[in-house]
Design an enzyme around this catalytic site. Structure first.
Site, PDB file in Angstrom:
ATOM      1  N   GLY A   1       2.520  -9.215   4.485  1.00 14.70           N
ATOM      2  CA  GLY A   1       3.066 -10.207   5.404  1.00 14.70           C
ATOM      3  C   GLY A   1       2.440 -11.547   5.072  1.00 14.70           C
TER       4      GLY A   1
ATOM      5  N   ALA B   1      -2.171 -14.132   5.177  1.00 21.25           N
ATOM      6  CA  ALA B   1      -1.487 -12.965   4.608  1.00 21.25           C
ATOM      7  C   ALA B   1      -2.234 -11.701   5.001  1.00 21.25           C
ATOM      8  CB  ALA B   1      -1.407 -13.081   3.084  1.00 21.25           C
ATOM      9  N   ASP B   2      -1.501 -10.600   5.006  1.00 18.74           N
ATOM     10  CA  ASP B   2      -2.120  -9.298   5.213  1.00 18.74           C
ATOM     11  C   ASP B   2      -1.380  -8.281   4.353  1.00 18.74           C
ATOM     12  OD1 ASP B   2      -4.168  -7.827   7.049  1.00 18.74           O
ATOM     13  OD2 ASP B   2      -2.406  -6.524   6.922  1.00 18.74           O
ATOM     14  N   THR B   3      -2.132  -7.454   3.651  1.00 23.21           N
ATOM     15  CA  THR B   3      -1.549  -6.504   2.709  1.00 23.21           C
ATOM     16  C   THR B   3      -1.930  -5.078   3.078  1.00 23.21           C
ATOM     17  OG1 THR B   3      -1.656  -8.134   0.914  1.00 23.21           O
ATOM     18  CG2 THR B   3      -1.438  -5.824   0.272  1.00 23.21           C
TER      19      THR B   3
END
Length: 199
Positions: free
Chosen positions: A111, A74-76
Site C-alpha cells: 500500500g 508505504a506498507d508491504t
C-alpha cells in the site's frame, strides 16, 4: 536527507533503509520521519485492505506533525494463499517461511499513500513472485545469514535472497518495498516537482 523539493517539502514516513535508498536513487530530496503505529491486522482483514490502511495511517500520522508537507508512506506484506506473512522473529521462523514458499507462487502487496496540502491519494500494488524449489541446505544457509529478520516474508530479493526467486510478474521494486513507477505517479499527480521536471 534533510532538504526540500522546490518549495514543497517531501517527507518519507518510513524507517526502512530500503525505501530511503529506492527514493534517493531517483534524485528526490526528502526528509525521513518514521510513523509508530499499531500494525496488527484486523480480524478477517484481507491483504489489500490491510496494507492500504497501514499506509494511510502512517501518512496521516506524519502529516499531522508536518503541516504543509507532502508525506509519502508505504506498507508491504507477503501473501501466501490468504495468509499474511509478516517479519520472522528468529531463524527457525525464517526456515519455516522458506519451506512454505519453496516452489510456490506468492504475492507481494504494497500500500502506498501520499497525504498533503491538497488531500490524500493511496493505492495498492501487487507483484507475483515464484520461488525456486529449495533444498533444506539452501533454506538453512539463507536463514543463517540473518538477512531476513526485518523483511516481510523473510527474504530480501535485492540481497542474498535473490537466489530464492525463479520469476517475478510485476514491479521488482514493489518486492523490495516501494513500487517506484506507481509512487512517482502519485507524486506527479500531486504536483510534487520531480528531478526531470525541473527547469
Amino acid at each position: 536527507m534533510h532538504t526540500t523539493v522546490g518549495q514543497t517539502r517531501l517527507v518519507l514516513a518510513s524507517a526502512s533503509p530500503r525505501r530511503r535508498e529506492l527514493l534517493g536513487q531517483l534524485g528526490l530530496a526528502f526528509e525521513v520521519s518514521a510513523a509508530d503505529i499499531d500494525e496488527t491486522p484486523h480480524p478477517g482483514e484481507a491483504a489489500p485492505a490491510y496494507v492500504l490502511r497501514l499506509a494511510r495511517e502512517k501518512a496521516r500520522t506524519v502529516a499531522n506533525r508536518n503541516p504543509g508537507a507532502w508525506v509519502l508512506a508505504a506498507d508491504t506484506t507477503v501473501v501466501l494463499g490468504e495468509e499474511l506473512l509478516g517479519k520472522p522473529h528468529d531463524t527457525s521462523e525464517v526456515r519455516e517461511m522458506m519451506t512454505r514458499l519453496s516452489g510456490r507462487i506468492h504475492e507481494v502487496q504494497t500500500g502506498v499513500a501520499l497525504a498533503g496540502p491538497a488531500g490524500e491519494e493511496a493505492l495498492v500494488v501487487r507483484t507475483r513472485v515464484t520461488f525456486r524449489s529449495l533444498s533444506p541446505e539452501e533454506i538453512a544457509w539463507y536463514a543463517s545469514t540473518g538477512e531476513s529478520l526485518d523483511k516481510a516474508g523473510g527474504y530480501a530479493i535485492q540481497g542474498k535472497g535473490g537466489f530464492l526467486v525463479e520469476r517475478i510478474e510485476g514491479s521488482p521494486t514493489n518486492v523490495i518495498g516501494l513500487p517506484l513507477g506507481e509512487t512517482l505517479g502519485l507524486l506527479a499527480r500531486a504536483g510534487v516537482p520531480l528531478p526531470w521536471s525541473q527547469p
